[in-house]
Structures are given as C-alpha cells and as structure tokens.
Write a protein that holds these residues in place. Structure first.
Motif, PDB file in Angstrom:
ATOM      1  N   SER A 290      59.753   2.390  44.387  1.00 14.50           N
ATOM      2  CA  SER A 290      60.788   1.532  45.100  1.00 14.50           C
ATOM      3  C   SER A 290      60.626   1.195  46.624  1.00 14.50           C
ATOM      4  O   SER A 290      61.553   1.524  47.363  1.00 14.50           O
ATOM      5  CB  SER A 290      61.707   1.041  44.806  1.00 14.50           C
ATOM      6  OG  SER A 290      62.320   2.405  44.660  1.00 14.50           O
ATOM      7  N   MET A 291      59.292   2.441  46.487  1.00 18.57           N
ATOM      8  CA  MET A 291      58.800   1.910  47.810  1.00 18.57           C
ATOM      9  C   MET A 291      58.821   1.150  48.346  1.00 18.57           C
ATOM     10  O   MET A 291      59.120   1.523  49.846  1.00 18.57           O
ATOM     11  CB  MET A 291      57.272   3.068  48.016  1.00 18.57           C
ATOM     12  CG  MET A 291      57.024   3.360  49.680  1.00 18.57           C
ATOM     13  SD  MET A 291      57.939   4.986  49.971  1.00 18.57           S
ATOM     14  CE  MET A 291      58.047   6.059  49.396  1.00 18.57           C
ATOM     15  N   LYS A 294      62.319   0.638  49.775  1.00 18.18           N
ATOM     16  CA  LYS A 294      62.452   1.418  50.583  1.00 18.18           C
ATOM     17  C   LYS A 294      62.329   1.407  52.039  1.00 18.18           C
ATOM     18  O   LYS A 294      63.265   1.496  53.730  1.00 18.18           O
ATOM     19  CB  LYS A 294      61.925   2.702  50.504  1.00 18.18           C
ATOM     20  CG  LYS A 294      62.403   4.006  51.106  1.00 18.18           C
ATOM     21  CD  LYS A 294      61.935   5.149  50.974  1.00 18.18           C
ATOM     22  CE  LYS A 294      62.678   6.138  51.947  1.00 18.18           C
ATOM     23  NZ  LYS A 294      61.878   7.580  51.897  1.00 18.18           N
ATOM     24  N   THR A 295      61.032   0.927  52.117  1.00 20.82           N
ATOM     25  CA  THR A 295      60.189  -0.310  53.620  1.00 20.82           C
ATOM     26  C   THR A 295      60.682  -0.494  54.513  1.00 20.82           C
ATOM     27  O   THR A 295      61.000  -0.999  55.421  1.00 20.82           O
ATOM     28  CB  THR A 295      58.399   0.531  53.454  1.00 20.82           C
ATOM     29  OG1 THR A 295      57.929   1.741  52.563  1.00 20.82           O
ATOM     30  CG2 THR A 295      57.864   0.410  54.722  1.00 20.82           C
ATOM     31  N   TRP A 299      66.412  -0.094  51.458  1.00 25.57           N
ATOM     32  CA  TRP A 299      67.115   0.257  50.348  1.00 25.57           C
ATOM     33  C   TRP A 299      66.649   1.483  49.500  1.00 25.57           C
ATOM     34  O   TRP A 299      64.952   1.764  49.232  1.00 25.57           O
ATOM     35  CB  TRP A 299      67.299  -0.585  49.284  1.00 25.57           C
ATOM     36  CG  TRP A 299      68.353  -0.383  47.738  1.00 25.57           C
ATOM     37  CD1 TRP A 299      69.612  -0.763  47.860  1.00 25.57           C
ATOM     38  CD2 TRP A 299      67.585   0.471  47.096  1.00 25.57           C
ATOM     39  NE1 TRP A 299      69.709  -0.235  46.902  1.00 25.57           N
ATOM     40  CE2 TRP A 299      69.075   0.387  45.895  1.00 25.57           C
ATOM     41  CE3 TRP A 299      66.496   0.759  46.755  1.00 25.57           C
ATOM     42  CZ2 TRP A 299      68.909   0.732  44.913  1.00 25.57           C
ATOM     43  CZ3 TRP A 299      66.411   1.586  44.918  1.00 25.57           C
ATOM     44  CH2 TRP A 299      67.032   1.004  44.758  1.00 25.57           C
ATOM     45  N   GLN A 300      67.476   3.118  49.195  1.00 27.68           N
ATOM     46  CA  GLN A 300      66.527   3.570  48.501  1.00 27.68           C
ATOM     47  C   GLN A 300      68.104   4.267  47.376  1.00 27.68           C
ATOM     48  O   GLN A 300      68.928   4.234  47.676  1.00 27.68           O
ATOM     49  CB  GLN A 300      66.296   4.897  49.200  1.00 27.68           C
ATOM     50  CG  GLN A 300      65.533   6.204  48.274  1.00 27.68           C
ATOM     51  CD  GLN A 300      65.499   6.971  49.468  1.00 27.68           C
ATOM     52  OE1 GLN A 300      65.629   7.427  50.958  1.00 27.68           O
ATOM     53  NE2 GLN A 300      64.418   8.150  48.905  1.00 27.68           N
TER      54      GLN A 300
END
Length: 319
Positions: A290-291, A294-295, A299-300
């Motif tokens: 899910s990079m 995140k970018t 969200w992480q």
C-alpha cells in the motif's frame, strides 16, 4: 453538513465507517434490504444506532436505488453491501455475483442518471489478485486472477467503477482492501471462529477447534483503520483506486498460535484439521503493498496481525 450514504451499514466496515463519519460531523444514512426488521447489532454495539438515519433499499433494484438517492441526496456514497464471504460464494455463486456486480452497477448508473456531483467508494477486494508475490505483495498494477465466485464478482465491480469513471467522468474509486478484522466480525469468518473458540476453551470449554487449510498466508489488518482509508479516498482532488494493507503476511497457523497464546494455551492441544472444510480453490499467499496509499493519502497501517488478534481476544473475553 456533508451527507453520506452507507450501503451495507450493518456489517463490520459499515458500522465502523458510520462511527468515523459521525465523528467528522457528517449526517449519516445507512441502508439495508429491510431496515424495519434488521437488527443493526453492530451499530448498537458501537453506541451509534440512534445517530444514524436508516432506510430500506434493495441494491439490485434500480428503482429502489434511484428513490433513495433522490430522497437522501448524499454527497458521498460508500458501497460496502453484497455477499461478503469467500467460502459462501462457492455455495451461492449466483447470489454473490448479483449482489455485488448488479448492486454496484445500479449505484453507478443512478449517479450518472441523476447528474449529481456524488462521490462513490466501492469496496474492492484483495481476493481479485488471486495468489500474490510473497516478497513484493500486490499493488495497483498487479493483474487480477480471481479464484472464487466472490473474487470474480469483486473484479467485475472494480472494472465497472473504472469504466464509469473513464466514460462519464464520475468521481468513483475502489479500495482494494486486504483482510481486515475486528470484534464485529461474525463467526462465519475463520478469524472470529478462532478467537471465539480460544476464548471459550480458556473459560473452561473442552471443545476442539476444527479448521481446514492452516498453511494459507494472509495480510491481516485492523478494520477501524481501514475505514479511515475509505474516507480519505473520497477527499482527494481526483478519483483513483488504492490497495490497503499492512504489507505483512502470516499463516493461519500463526494466527491460531497467537490467539491461543494470548490466553496461555498451546493451540496444538485444541486444533483438529478437518478436510471437509477445504475450499475448491484457495489462495496460498495474500500480501499487499500500500505504498501508493501512504504516498498519496498519508495512510499507513499501525496495527499488524499480532495486535489485531490480541485486541479481538481481549474484547471477546471482556464481553
């Protein structure tokens, strides 16, 4: 005040999403096929049932969908409805396909027909990928290879969204979520089945836990976090699809071991492998990357599998 319509509000994700949106000042309406007789137990569990407007809507009936959209006039729609069990989809393939693909298509077509500036979130699924690379995981560029009626339906719904976004300029996006759990999971899901059995055995039950293939690996996250990603997707300037995952994969055997360890038990003393529980086809490995989330979304995942199991068992024992 923003209005949100949550289709499938009675489920795990729908209930947590409703709570999140209410905390952000939204007016929330949720639908069920028959709101008069549905229990909405999850909304009661979270203490928000009286704060949500509830309506009856049959997603597979275009007229019903159109009526509710006209009545509520939502700013955002979250489609979390439809048959949700991979295992059950092998027994009810037609109902699974219809509830997911036709329901989603009716929402898209109703939004197009009304010409309203409504943003749509579609609940996609990591099952669409089939087996994933154990090292890299699957991201938004990974091809789909669905291996269950449920996965086939979710893949079709994904492409419906992509088609309407491209053809008609709708703000519609799919969240391709990997497994996410919580105390609101019903026991037909293997994770809650494990948690419930471990808790009962710890409290004195002499039962055994019967499981199928415990070597499968999955990317397990915490459902309350995953609904935050859904909301973030609809706050972007442009609609897009996102993989939501922890990026870590564990075997079902490891999940079982953690659940029993939380209650100071050795899982091997209580688990029996039952071949009748094996599915016609199953995924060996599920792992997400899910990079992009995140970018672009910021969200992480904060909670990983061991955290999730611990919270589920502790909640079960406290209830």
């Amino acid at each position: 005040m923003k209005k949100a319509l949550i289709c499938g509000i009675s489920g795990q994700d729908g209930a947590y999403l409703a709570k999140l949106l209410l905390s952000k000042g939204y007016s929330v309406c949720g639908t069920s096929r028959d709101a008069q007789i549905s229990s909405f137990r999850n909304l009661e569990y979270l203490g928000i049932k009286d704060k949500v407007k509830l309506e009856s809507m049959a997603l597979t009936d275009f007229r019903s969908v159109l009526q509710i959209l006209n009545k509520i006039q939502p700013y955002e729609i979250y489609n979390l409805a439809g048959q949700t069990s991979v295992g059950l989809s092998f027994e009810q393939p037609v109902e699974t396909l219809e509830s997911i693909t036709i329901g989603n298509l009716n929402l898209l077509e109703a939004i197009r027909f009304l010409g309203a500036p409504i943003k749509l979130y579609n609940a996609g699924s990591s099952e669409c990928f089939g087996d994933t690379d154990e090292e890299l995981g699957a991201d938004e560029t990974t091809p789909f290879r669905p291996r269950s009626p449920y996965a086939v339906a979710k893949a079709a719904a994904f492409w419906e969204v992509a088609n309407y976004r491209e053809a008609y300029g709708l703000f519609a996006c799919s969240g391709i979520l990997f497994n996410h759990e919580s105390p609101l999971r019903p026991e037909r899901f293997v994770t809650q089945k494990i948690v419930a059995a471990a808790s009962r055995i710890a409290e004195g039950s002499n039962e055994n836990l019967y499981l199928g293939n415990t070597s499968i690996k999955r990317d397990w996250g915490w459902a309350p976090e995953y609904v935050e990603a859904m909301h973030l997707m609809l706050q972007q300037d442009e609609p897009d699809d996102y993989v939501i995952a922890t990026g870590e994969s564990y075997s079902l055997e490891e999940f079982v071991a953690v659940a029993f360890a939380v209650v100071d038990l050795d899982w091997q003393d209580h688990v029996v492998i039952d071949k009748s529980l094996l599915r016609p086809t199953d995924l060996a490995v599920g792992k997400g990357n899910s990079m992009k989330a995140k970018t672009k979304l910021g969200w992480q995942a904060k909670y990983k599998m061991k955290d999730v199991v611990q919270m589920m068992v502790e909640t079960r024992l406290a209830s």
